[in-house]
Write a protein that holds these residues in place. Sequence first.
Motif, PDB file in Angstrom:
ATOM      1  N   SER A 290       7.009  50.453  18.286  1.00 58.22           N
ATOM      2  CA  SER A 290       7.174  51.504  17.270  1.00 58.22           C
ATOM      3  C   SER A 290       6.428  51.143  15.991  1.00 58.22           C
ATOM      4  N   GLU A 294       3.413  53.279  14.449  1.00 58.38           N
ATOM      5  CA  GLU A 294       3.545  53.761  13.072  1.00 58.38           C
ATOM      6  C   GLU A 294       2.339  53.346  12.241  1.00 58.38           C
ATOM      7  N   THR A 298      -0.739  55.809  10.180  1.00 59.90           N
ATOM      8  CA  THR A 298      -0.792  55.815   8.715  1.00 59.90           C
ATOM      9  C   THR A 298      -2.141  55.417   8.150  1.00 59.90           C
TER      10      THR A 298
END
Length: 316
Positions: A290, A294, A298
Amino acid sequence: YIDRTDPESSCDQPDHECAKTFLTPVAAKLLRRPVSDARLDGFAAFTGIAIDAGLSFDEGVAAGLTAILMAPDFFTVGINVESEPGVYVHDGYGVAENLALAIWNSVPDETLLAAVDDGSLDTAEGIESQVRRMLDDSKGERFLRGFIDRHFDFPSANAVPLGLDDIEGDREALAGDLRREAELLIEQVFADNLPVETLVNGTTTFINERLADYYGFEGVSGDAFVEFSTVGTSRTSGLLTMGATLAQEVDLIHRGVNVLQTYLCEALVAPDPEVIEAALDEIPDDATVSDAVEYRTTISDCAACHVLIATLGAAF
């Protein structure tokens, strides 16, 4: 080796005309259209050249066959004709070639060539009639197999998906069953002319006892595949929630890419290897999946694609 007992290749003398007799039907088959007499003479002439070089008659005919296999129109599909100034279309034989290659992965049969001669392939109705006939033929199975192999990322016949690594029992058999389950759904959509959306939102699947155990379903026994309703279970989205998809694509990034390319027909541009290397260097060694996902969603160089990839991958 040439079997002269065959009616098409039998002749009295091993000469130019004999070679031509043999090569005539072969040329028509390989070049997918009638071949002019002058051109056949050219192919048969290789026989005499080979014999003059000390080769046997059979080797000479083989030289003529080689000439056919090296002809430009053996390698190209269809001949374009100018239907109106500046507009080129396939002639009837070109249409027949395309149909035979697309549906049968083969050459046109006599019925298809007859449709060229009588003008049937000049109309949309005639083409549709031939397509339906060809799909109903036993060779039509080649189209379906090719469609599945080209468009879907299912486990190969000799591979066990990573998602089955920890499963006890015959993982190879389970991998084959998962692929067959997906194939049976696609075959049903074709056979029953169902909406294409059925592939992703259908509530029917085909399973045997091994797959029932894998999915946690009850009421199925034996090796034979039976139709099974997924209503009320976790399996309600056709191919997208089948093990053939989920076990094959075990991380959400690859799964998201698969959904984008296979089901949404989006073409993703391969990222710059240097950008990938730089991005991976920034991810801590102890990062969770995760965390890694993530991060990719970004940073500016990756976010444009990975936001959508991660969303689709996580959904399944």
